[in-house]
Design a protein around this motif. Structure first.
Motif, PDB file in Angstrom:
ATOM      1  N   PHE A 208       0.768  -1.320   0.058  1.00 37.28           N
ATOM      2  CA  PHE A 208       0.048   0.019  -0.085  1.00 37.28           C
ATOM      3  C   PHE A 208       0.872   1.210  -0.049  1.00 37.28           C
ATOM      4  O   PHE A 208       0.564   2.241  -0.348  1.00 37.28           O
ATOM      5  CB  PHE A 208      -0.972  -0.056   1.092  1.00 37.28           C
ATOM      6  CG  PHE A 208      -2.081  -1.203   1.139  1.00 37.28           C
ATOM      7  CD1 PHE A 208      -2.445  -1.437  -0.100  1.00 37.28           C
ATOM      8  CD2 PHE A 208      -2.612  -1.543   2.315  1.00 37.28           C
ATOM      9  CE1 PHE A 208      -3.503  -2.549  -0.242  1.00 37.28           C
ATOM     10  CE2 PHE A 208      -3.775  -2.518   1.931  1.00 37.28           C
ATOM     11  CZ  PHE A 208      -4.040  -2.994   0.900  1.00 37.28           C
ATOM     12  N   THR A 209       2.018   1.026   0.520  1.00 34.78           N
ATOM     13  CA  THR A 209       2.984   2.305   0.527  1.00 34.78           C
ATOM     14  C   THR A 209       3.190   2.762  -1.156  1.00 34.78           C
ATOM     15  O   THR A 209       3.516   3.793  -1.300  1.00 34.78           O
ATOM     16  CB  THR A 209       4.237   2.171   1.304  1.00 34.78           C
ATOM     17  OG1 THR A 209       3.549   2.070   2.770  1.00 34.78           O
ATOM     18  CG2 THR A 209       5.322   3.401   1.332  1.00 34.78           C
ATOM     19  N   ARG A 210       3.469   1.565  -1.588  1.00 31.68           N
ATOM     20  CA  ARG A 210       3.809   1.559  -3.036  1.00 31.68           C
ATOM     21  C   ARG A 210       2.764   2.202  -3.765  1.00 31.68           C
ATOM     22  O   ARG A 210       2.787   3.022  -4.715  1.00 31.68           O
ATOM     23  CB  ARG A 210       4.275   0.387  -3.690  1.00 31.68           C
ATOM     24  CG  ARG A 210       5.480  -0.152  -3.038  1.00 31.68           C
ATOM     25  CD  ARG A 210       6.130  -1.568  -3.589  1.00 31.68           C
ATOM     26  NE  ARG A 210       7.229  -1.936  -2.905  1.00 31.68           N
ATOM     27  CZ  ARG A 210       8.352  -1.385  -3.294  1.00 31.68           C
ATOM     28  NH1 ARG A 210       8.633  -0.534  -4.379  1.00 31.68           N
ATOM     29  NH2 ARG A 210       9.555  -2.089  -2.418  1.00 31.68           N
TER      30      ARG A 210
ATOM     31  N   PHE B  44       2.753  14.998   0.059  1.00 29.50           N
ATOM     32  CA  PHE B  44       3.233  13.587  -0.125  1.00 29.50           C
ATOM     33  C   PHE B  44       3.502  12.677   1.296  1.00 29.50           C
ATOM     34  O   PHE B  44       3.180  11.629   1.246  1.00 29.50           O
ATOM     35  CB  PHE B  44       4.776  13.727  -0.832  1.00 29.50           C
ATOM     36  CG  PHE B  44       5.417  12.387  -1.073  1.00 29.50           C
ATOM     37  CD1 PHE B  44       5.237  11.818  -2.012  1.00 29.50           C
ATOM     38  CD2 PHE B  44       6.379  12.035  -0.030  1.00 29.50           C
ATOM     39  CE1 PHE B  44       6.002  10.450  -2.095  1.00 29.50           C
ATOM     40  CE2 PHE B  44       7.229  11.006  -0.106  1.00 29.50           C
ATOM     41  CZ  PHE B  44       6.948  10.102  -1.379  1.00 29.50           C
ATOM     42  N   LEU B  45       4.127  13.435   2.219  1.00 28.54           N
ATOM     43  CA  LEU B  45       4.653  12.722   3.514  1.00 28.54           C
ATOM     44  C   LEU B  45       3.506  12.364   4.255  1.00 28.54           C
ATOM     45  O   LEU B  45       3.249  10.936   4.637  1.00 28.54           O
ATOM     46  CB  LEU B  45       5.304  14.001   4.394  1.00 28.54           C
ATOM     47  CG  LEU B  45       5.857  13.498   5.747  1.00 28.54           C
ATOM     48  CD1 LEU B  45       7.208  12.461   5.596  1.00 28.54           C
ATOM     49  CD2 LEU B  45       6.196  14.449   6.591  1.00 28.54           C
ATOM     50  N   ALA B  46       2.238  12.877   4.244  1.00 27.04           N
ATOM     51  CA  ALA B  46       0.830  12.416   4.783  1.00 27.04           C
ATOM     52  C   ALA B  46       0.428  11.253   3.861  1.00 27.04           C
ATOM     53  O   ALA B  46      -0.101  10.273   4.804  1.00 27.04           O
ATOM     54  CB  ALA B  46      -0.128  13.564   5.009  1.00 27.04           C
ATOM     55  N   GLY B  47       0.361  11.321   2.857  1.00 30.88           N
ATOM     56  CA  GLY B  47      -0.228  10.558   1.958  1.00 30.88           C
ATOM     57  C   GLY B  47       0.624   9.209   1.803  1.00 30.88           C
ATOM     58  O   GLY B  47       0.189   8.056   1.958  1.00 30.88           O
ATOM     59  N   PHE B  48       1.909   9.241   1.684  1.00 30.68           N
ATOM     60  CA  PHE B  48       3.032   8.246   1.644  1.00 30.68           C
ATOM     61  C   PHE B  48       2.693   7.253   2.796  1.00 30.68           C
ATOM     62  O   PHE B  48       2.485   5.863   2.603  1.00 30.68           O
ATOM     63  CB  PHE B  48       4.260   8.475   1.627  1.00 30.68           C
ATOM     64  CG  PHE B  48       5.308   7.560   1.303  1.00 30.68           C
ATOM     65  CD1 PHE B  48       5.876   7.330  -0.097  1.00 30.68           C
ATOM     66  CD2 PHE B  48       5.975   6.707   2.438  1.00 30.68           C
ATOM     67  CE1 PHE B  48       6.720   6.434  -0.398  1.00 30.68           C
ATOM     68  CE2 PHE B  48       6.926   5.888   1.940  1.00 30.68           C
ATOM     69  CZ  PHE B  48       7.361   5.508   0.755  1.00 30.68           C
ATOM     70  N   ASP B  49       2.857   7.646   3.998  1.00 35.03           N
ATOM     71  CA  ASP B  49       2.864   6.959   5.226  1.00 35.03           C
ATOM     72  C   ASP B  49       1.317   6.789   5.974  1.00 35.03           C
ATOM     73  O   ASP B  49       0.828   5.484   6.091  1.00 35.03           O
ATOM     74  CB  ASP B  49       3.583   7.412   6.315  1.00 35.03           C
ATOM     75  CG  ASP B  49       3.831   6.355   7.366  1.00 35.03           C
ATOM     76  OD1 ASP B  49       4.331   5.174   7.424  1.00 35.03           O
ATOM     77  OD2 ASP B  49       3.348   6.821   8.657  1.00 35.03           O
ATOM     78  N   THR B  50       0.773   7.896   6.265  1.00 35.51           N
ATOM     79  CA  THR B  50      -0.600   7.924   6.921  1.00 35.51           C
ATOM     80  C   THR B  50      -1.665   7.105   6.235  1.00 35.51           C
ATOM     81  O   THR B  50      -2.397   6.120   6.767  1.00 35.51           O
ATOM     82  CB  THR B  50      -0.790   9.232   7.342  1.00 35.51           C
ATOM     83  OG1 THR B  50       0.187   9.881   7.892  1.00 35.51           O
ATOM     84  CG2 THR B  50      -2.124   9.283   8.414  1.00 35.51           C
ATOM     85  N   SER B  51      -1.750   7.365   5.105  1.00 35.47           N
ATOM     86  CA  SER B  51      -2.661   7.091   4.193  1.00 35.47           C
ATOM     87  C   SER B  51      -2.791   5.190   4.021  1.00 35.47           C
ATOM     88  O   SER B  51      -3.620   4.634   4.224  1.00 35.47           O
ATOM     89  CB  SER B  51      -2.955   7.472   2.947  1.00 35.47           C
ATOM     90  OG  SER B  51      -3.485   8.871   3.187  1.00 35.47           O
ATOM     91  N   SER B  52      -1.394   4.846   3.878  1.00 36.16           N
ATOM     92  CA  SER B  52      -0.967   3.687   3.600  1.00 36.16           C
ATOM     93  C   SER B  52      -1.322   2.865   4.824  1.00 36.16           C
ATOM     94  O   SER B  52      -1.818   1.535   4.794  1.00 36.16           O
ATOM     95  CB  SER B  52       0.143   3.140   2.989  1.00 36.16           C
ATOM     96  OG  SER B  52       1.144   3.771   3.890  1.00 36.16           O
ATOM     97  N   THR B  53      -1.097   3.331   5.965  1.00 36.46           N
ATOM     98  CA  THR B  53      -1.288   2.685   7.387  1.00 36.46           C
ATOM     99  C   THR B  53      -2.747   2.403   7.541  1.00 36.46           C
ATOM    100  O   THR B  53      -3.250   1.459   7.994  1.00 36.46           O
ATOM    101  CB  THR B  53      -0.655   3.608   8.578  1.00 36.46           C
ATOM    102  OG1 THR B  53       0.709   3.582   8.233  1.00 36.46           O
ATOM    103  CG2 THR B  53      -0.889   2.745   9.751  1.00 36.46           C
ATOM    104  N   LEU B  54      -3.710   3.326   7.372  1.00 39.69           N
ATOM    105  CA  LEU B  54      -5.158   3.333   7.345  1.00 39.69           C
ATOM    106  C   LEU B  54      -5.636   2.215   6.482  1.00 39.69           C
ATOM    107  O   LEU B  54      -6.369   1.271   6.734  1.00 39.69           O
ATOM    108  CB  LEU B  54      -5.981   4.634   7.060  1.00 39.69           C
ATOM    109  CG  LEU B  54      -7.362   4.656   6.769  1.00 39.69           C
ATOM    110  CD1 LEU B  54      -8.107   4.127   8.144  1.00 39.69           C
ATOM    111  CD2 LEU B  54      -7.963   5.831   6.119  1.00 39.69           C
TER     112      LEU B  54
END
Length: 514
Positions: free
Chosen positions: A186-188, A310-320
């Protein structure tokens, strides 16, 4: 003949510096020990230097468990006082007080406690999250029109294309998707979404696993590790020293990469009059040449906003996304109910999901909301005091307390979301909490996955859109199943400041006959 005199002077200077340093250190220790004690408020003991959070830094407890530890230490008070290193901090437990601070008295608490300013790190310190005061207000007003529902619709096709390509790859590679580490995958996906939507670059990180955009993103969001922890502690304890020695939060290679990518993209579009439905275009539109020069958005501002996006989308969204698929896999009844909703809208759209259809999916909204309740993107939300403010007594036997400028308040998001008083049986994943019939029963200011008030996350619409469209395509093509590696229940990492798992998020995808 002058050397002895010089030697004596140098020794005296060293002694003086050591004496001053020790005096400041002792003063800090005394402040940590006595600050809250003499004010007669409920407080938790602070270890010298590290403050109340020492349990985190020796990895004795995870950050979410630390939040619950503070929250439950005094279960019947409105707030609890702690020391964040040497900074007096009040953890607000009472929903009504949270409303007072975030809405009614926002001018007293308008900023985040950013530990990096633009002198230390121009990219990290210049974004809308880190900015303070009037500069934040101007930037927020400039960016807000870029995150409306109409602008989300403007970018939806790009996001939908990325999600379909991602799911197509998983469908065509069963050897990979039959037992998949979801966080990596999901991070990808989020990397590819942000690359195309925020930077105008098309990449496929599942096929080209070591592409430069992904590698630089992984470096920028790597907050674990001993060296990063030391750097974070130095920023927090002594921002001035960090600035003097030239320490920056981002590596020079990563900072140069983002600067080059955005600068070249903006220059090319300006020269060739290129219009593309993405974030760079919206930021370029936000440049208002009619404003005074000091208020115009510069290329540095555009780089900083694109980076935080980018920072918020890369990690936070993928974790959700990881937590949603985890809960769907171990709750097949919920998964099947959501799949039926997805299939219905897919049939109506001849195999496609439109932005309008995605917005109408009630059960998708309920599932996503419950995932954000059980696994919020941030454990604490902070506010920095700008004007002196008096809090009422925390409870019987305690004094009222004055919050001074540079003090901070924290809202314990994770702990509130897991308080059985507000969310019965909080460990249970129950989307019905957010049904039309039940969501009105949620106590106001106890649910805040994206923050509250004027400082609420500006990109929450986008995060929800990229998450929901991927879930729709995944459920339409696959059944989600736990594997032998799936950890139940998930154990939070003690090495991270967010809700990560040391064991990963393992999921099995079984093809559907669609």
């Amino acid at each position: 003949m002058e050397l002895p005199s010089f030697s004596i002077s140098f020794k005296l200077l060293v002694i003086a510096l050591i004496t001053v340093g020790l005096a400041k250190f002792i003063s800090m220790l005394h402040r940590q020990y006595s600050y809250w004690k003499k004010r007669r408020v409920p407080y938790i003991w602070a270890m010298p230097v590290f403050g109340t959070g020492w349990r985190i830094f020796i990895r004795r407890i995870s950050f979410p468990d630390y939040a619950k530890f503070i929250y439950n230490y005094y279960p019947n008070v409105k707030y609890v006082a702690v020391m964040d290193f040497a900074t007096p901090t009040i953890v607000i437990r009472d929903p009504e007080l949270i409303r007072e601070i975030t809405i009614k008295n926002f001018e007293n608490f308008p900023d985040h406690q950013s530990f990096i300013n633009e002198e230390v790190d121009p990219i990290f310190g210049r974004n809308v999250f880190s900015l303070r005061g009037e500069r934040w207000r101007e930037m927020r007003n400039t960016l807000s029109p870029s995150f409306t529902a109409s602008k989300m619709r403007f970018m939806f096709e790009l996001v939908s294309k990325c999600s379909k390509e991602f799911v197509d790859y998983l469908y065509d590679h069963p050897d990979f998707s039959s037992s998949m580490e979801a966080k990596d995958a999901f991070t990808r996906y989020t990397n590819d979404v942000i690359a195309t939507v925020a930077f105008g670059i098309s990449v496929n990180s599942l096929e080209d696993r070591d592409n430069e955009f992904y590698m630089k993103g992984a470096d920028a969001t790597k907050f674990g590790g001993f060296l990063r922890l030391l750097k974070f502690m130095l920023f927090r304890m002594s921002p001035r020293l960090s600035r003097i020695i030239g320490l920056s939060f981002l590596s020079s290679d990563t900072a140069s990469f983002f600067h080059r990518v955005v600068s070249e993209t903006v220059k090319t579009r300006d020269e060739q009059n290129i219009i593309r439905p993405d974030m760079i275009h919206l930021l370029m539109q936000a440049r208002d040449k009619e404003k005074p020069t000091s208020q115009q958005m510069t290329i540095g501002d555009i780089i900083a906003q694109a980076f935080i996006f980018f920072l918020a989308g890369f990690d936070t969204s993928s974790t959700l996304m990881c937590y949603i698929v985890h809960e769907l896999a171990i709750n097949p009844d919920i998964q099947e109910k959501l799949r039926k909703e997805v299939d219905r809208y897919m049939a109506e759209g001849n195999g496609e999901i439109s932005y309008e259809a995605l917005s109408k999916m009630e059960y998708m909204e309920m599932v996503t909301s419950e995932a954000l309740r059980k696994y919020p993107p941030v454990v604490f939300i902070d506010r920095l005091c700008a004007q002196k403010f008096e809090l009422p007594s925390a409870g019987p036997g305690y004094n009222s307390v004055i919050v001074h400028p540079t003090d901070t308040v924290w809202f314990p998001v994770y702990a509130l979301h897991h308080d059985p008083k507000y969310f019965p049986d909080p460990k249970k994943f129950d989307p019905e909490r957010f049904s039309e019939e039940n969501k009105s029963n949620i106590v106001p200011y106890t649910y805040m996955p994206f923050g509250l008030g004027p400082r609420k996350c500006i990109g929450n619409r986008f995060a929800l859109m990229e998450t929901k469209i991927l879930m729709a395509h995944l459920l339409h093509r696959f059944h989600l199943k736990p594997t032998e590696k799936t950890k139940i229940p998930i154990v939070f990492s003690k090495a991270q400041f967010s809700l990560h798992s040391d064991d990963g998020f393992w999921i099995g995808l079984e093809k559907r006959n669609v």
